[in-house]
Design an enzyme around this catalytic site. Structure first.
Site, short mmCIF file in Angstrom:
data_model
loop_
_atom_site.label_atom_id
_atom_site.label_comp_id
_atom_site.label_asym_id
_atom_site.label_seq_id
_atom_site.Cartn_x
_atom_site.Cartn_y
_atom_site.Cartn_z
N VAL A 174 0.87 -1.17 0.00
CA VAL A 174 0.00 0.00 0.00
C VAL A 174 0.91 1.23 0.00
O VAL A 174 1.94 1.24 0.69
CB VAL A 174 -0.91 0.02 1.24
CG1 VAL A 174 -1.81 1.26 1.23
CG2 VAL A 174 -1.74 -1.26 1.33
N CYS A 175 0.55 2.23 -0.79
CA CYS A 175 1.24 3.52 -0.77
C CYS A 175 2.73 3.33 -1.08
O CYS A 175 3.07 2.57 -2.00
CB CYS A 175 0.98 4.19 0.58
SG CYS A 175 1.29 5.97 0.66
N THR A 176 3.61 3.96 -0.33
CA THR A 176 5.04 3.85 -0.62
C THR A 176 5.64 2.51 -0.19
O THR A 176 6.85 2.31 -0.35
CB THR A 176 5.81 5.00 0.05
OG1 THR A 176 5.48 5.04 1.44
CG2 THR A 176 5.48 6.33 -0.60
N GLY A 177 4.80 1.60 0.29
CA GLY A 177 5.28 0.23 0.50
C GLY A 177 5.83 -0.38 -0.77
O GLY A 177 6.74 -1.22 -0.72
N ALA A 180 -2.29 2.46 -4.68
CA ALA A 180 -1.98 3.89 -4.57
C ALA A 180 -1.95 4.26 -3.07
O ALA A 180 -1.87 3.40 -2.21
CB ALA A 180 -3.02 4.69 -5.35
#
Lengths: 211, 211
Positions: free
Chosen positions: A99-102, A149
């Site tokens: 998720v996200c910047t993962g 995102a």
């Protein structure tokens, strides 16, 4: 089915707990929060502390891996205990997700080389520099790799993944169970729809600059 | 501005963490998780444990109160340490809010008598029996009382509340900051749109019966 959510200092809480709330209703799933060491892990603000009941070593072969993002992502890039674990655990996982910047952490571990993926809206350039092909999508499936995102997108991704794992009927029951009928009070959730001054303010504050 | 999120055994994690993620980006806000006793509090599945850094007595006068729901709601109805605290803290709060079946706790404390409010989609009848006027809305403002529909609705409510507290521009920045541009993979988040078999399955499993 074992689902492991990896936590690290200064993660974004909703990145982890949005998908957790979805997965916890998946029949037969056991969700485990893990971290470098078992114990409490603080989020980006320090006000929220979640218990990691397992260390990475305790969960060497999850069926599903989920890596959240957040400001702490920068401290988890390869080589790190998290990426060491990811590289090993990914060899036997059914799904490896973020998720996200993962997704930047997955990419730095070499797991997204040449793959289509997504990330937080300010980090697409960085994802590309790490060898993935950035896509402007809410979530992206590329083989067993599923990236989302920013922050709240993990809820959408987790529901889609539950559909793949357990079928549409189960995923729809989970969606109704969390009454996920979103009605944001503004249309500001994407740089494509937010007022330009709002986009400019967030871009200026981004760790990744304007992409 | 002090925002206190009340936790109790078997709360629904996203009820608490969705709004938390929104509020933590509100300038000048300090968000505190509290519970009957400071320490770890487990969610409905038992796999997630959040730290309550304060007891209710430690936070007698928050500016904003948020009460989540979840299966544990049934054990928190008046009279209980939570409702005792709510009745006292509500006297000085600027906003008293809830997510999901958290509104049943507010209502049992007598705080929603004659007020319009909402709750989880299966619990509208119960909310009415407790003296509120149930509304089929994503979130409902009635004076300083703000209640939300099930689980994920707390994100929408928290953004709307941030707009009231800090203005639309700040709320929109928070929305873009969590990239809240929801794209659920199914249209099953409301009993009005979910397939009838999905609604029937969830209704049959509800603690509140069919309302």
């Amino acid at each position: 089915m074992q689902i492991v959510i990896a936590l690290f200092d200064r993660f974004a809480s909703l990145d982890a707990v949005g998908p957790y709330q979805v997965f916890t209703h998946l029949p037969g799933a056991k969700v485990i929060f893990s971290s470098e060491r078992a114990g409490l892990v603080c989020d980006e603000s320090g006000s929220l502390a979640l218990r990691a009941e397992a260390s990475y070593q305790d969960v060497p072969s999850p069926d599903v891996i989920l890596v959240p993002g957040g400001p702490g992502q920068a401290g988890q890039m390869a080589p790190s205990p998290l990426t060491d674990w990811l590289i090993a655990a990914d060899k036997t996982s059914t799904w490896t997700t973020s998720v996200c910047t993962g997704s930047l952490i997955l990419a730095s571990a070499g797991l997204l080389a040449g793959r289509e993926a997504t990330t937080y809206w300010t980090a697409h350039g960085e994802l590309g520099r790490l060898g993935a092909t950035p896509r402007q999508e809410r979530y992206v499936f590329d083989g067993k790799y599923v990236t989302s995102a920013g922050v709240s997108a993990g809820i959408d991704m987790a529901l889609a993944l539950c559909g793949k794992i357990a079928g549409d009927d189960v995923a729809q029951q989970i969606q109704l169970g969390i009454e996920y009928d979103p009605q944001p009070p503004y249309s500001a959730g994407s740089p494509a729809t937010a007022p330009s001054a709002v986009v400019a303010a967030l871009s200026a504050a981004s760790r990744f600059g304007r992409d």
